[in-house]
Design a protein around this motif. Structure first.
Motif, PDB file in Angstrom:
ATOM      1  N   ARG A  35       0.839  -1.206   0.000  1.00 25.68           N
ATOM      2  CA  ARG A  35       0.000   0.000   0.000  1.00 25.68           C
ATOM      3  C   ARG A  35       0.873   1.255   0.000  1.00 25.68           C
ATOM      4  N   SER A  42       2.410   6.682  -6.762  1.00 27.10           N
ATOM      5  CA  SER A  42       1.413   7.622  -7.250  1.00 27.10           C
ATOM      6  C   SER A  42       1.823   9.066  -6.978  1.00 27.10           C
ATOM      7  N   MET A 183      -6.546   6.509 -10.506  1.00 28.39           N
ATOM      8  CA  MET A 183      -6.486   5.343  -9.619  1.00 28.39           C
ATOM      9  C   MET A 183      -7.807   4.569  -9.651  1.00 28.39           C
ATOM     10  N   GLN A 184      -8.939   5.275  -9.753  1.00 24.46           N
ATOM     11  CA  GLN A 184     -10.231   4.600  -9.873  1.00 24.46           C
ATOM     12  C   GLN A 184     -10.318   3.822 -11.177  1.00 24.46           C
ATOM     13  N   CYS A 185      -9.810   4.407 -12.260  1.00 27.24           N
ATOM     14  CA  CYS A 185      -9.795   3.698 -13.546  1.00 27.24           C
ATOM     15  C   CYS A 185      -8.951   2.426 -13.458  1.00 27.24           C
ATOM     16  N   LEU A 186      -7.805   2.525 -12.795  1.00 25.32           N
ATOM     17  CA  LEU A 186      -6.938   1.351 -12.645  1.00 25.32           C
ATOM     18  C   LEU A 186      -7.633   0.284 -11.805  1.00 25.32           C
ATOM     19  N   CYS A 187      -8.336   0.702 -10.766  1.00 26.88           N
ATOM     20  CA  CYS A 187      -9.059  -0.272  -9.923  1.00 26.88           C
ATOM     21  C   CYS A 187     -10.183  -0.951 -10.691  1.00 26.88           C
ATOM     22  N   LYS A 188     -10.926  -0.164 -11.469  1.00 27.69           N
ATOM     23  CA  LYS A 188     -12.015  -0.736 -12.267  1.00 27.69           C
ATOM     24  C   LYS A 188     -11.475  -1.704 -13.307  1.00 27.69           C
ATOM     25  N   SER A 190      -8.810  -3.515 -13.116  1.00 21.79           N
ATOM     26  CA  SER A 190      -8.171  -4.700 -12.559  1.00 21.79           C
ATOM     27  C   SER A 190      -9.158  -5.665 -11.915  1.00 21.79           C
ATOM     28  N   ARG A 191     -10.417  -5.245 -11.770  1.00 21.09           N
ATOM     29  CA  ARG A 191     -11.425  -6.135 -11.175  1.00 21.09           C
ATOM     30  C   ARG A 191     -11.843  -7.212 -12.159  1.00 21.09           C
TER      31      ARG A 191
END
Length: 195
Positions: A35, A42, A183-188, A190-191
């Motif tokens: 983390r 970032s 970061m939200q785009c990367l999280c979406k 990678s799901r």
């Protein structure tokens, strides 16, 4: 300020490079270290992208302070060397040392001023003036207090005054907003898709 699209592109490219560098070391890391590595990657990517995204390359005070803050911590050295390269890291570490020295000088100056009584004289003259126009003095105190809070929120804001502080704050907030979006785009992305 710079074009948001250009900054997003520079930030995404730098973020991918930073995350790749952090990923190489992540096999031996625990969850908390991973983390922290993502946060470091970032922040450094955002600072480097802000310096590269403008028409003329420039580095903002918050970007320099953010990189210097991370460079000051010994545990970040290996990862920052991978992200920034050896020379880039050395410059950031030198900036962190000089920033600490400058802060020490400001503390010494402030303590001398308080000990000499100059601060007391200034306060007594402000009290006399506030008796005449207390509303104006109250507004001035409120603005001063809010600027102090702003200085504590923006990296490198301690050394800024007035309009330059507001300009840096606006720039920093725009970059933070972009950081969150990416970061939200990367999280979406990678799901795993269910269904």
């Amino acid at each position: 300020m710079y074009a948001p699209r250009k900054f997003k592109k520079a930030f995404m490219a730098q973020l991918l490079v930073s995350l790749r560098a952090a990923g190489q070391a992540s096999k031996s890391m625990g969850l908390r270290e991973r983390r922290d590595a993502v946060r470091l990657s970032s922040d450094v990517a955002m600072a480097l992208a802000s310096a590269r995204a403008g028409e003329a390359p420039r580095s903002t005070a918050w970007a320099r302070a953010l990189v210097a803050r991370h460079a000051a911590e010994r545990r970040n050295e290996a990862l920052m060397r991978r992200i920034m390269g050896g020379a880039g890291y050395e410059m950031a570490a030198a900036a962190a040392r000089s920033r600490k020295e400058a802060r020490s000088r400001r503390i010494v100056r402030r303590s001398r001023r308080v000990c000499s009584g100059a601060e007391r004289k200034r306060r007594s003259s402000l009290t006399a003036a506030s008796g005449r126009c207390s509303a104006m003095a109250a507004a001035r105190r409120m603005v001063k207090a809010r600027l102090q809070v702003l200085r504590s929120l923006v990296p490198g804001g301690e050394a800024l005054r007035g309009l330059s502080l507001l300009s840096e704050t606006l720039d920093y907030v725009v970059c933070l907003k972009t950081q969150v979006e990416l970061m939200q785009c990367l999280c979406k992305g990678s799901r795993p898709k269910l269904g």
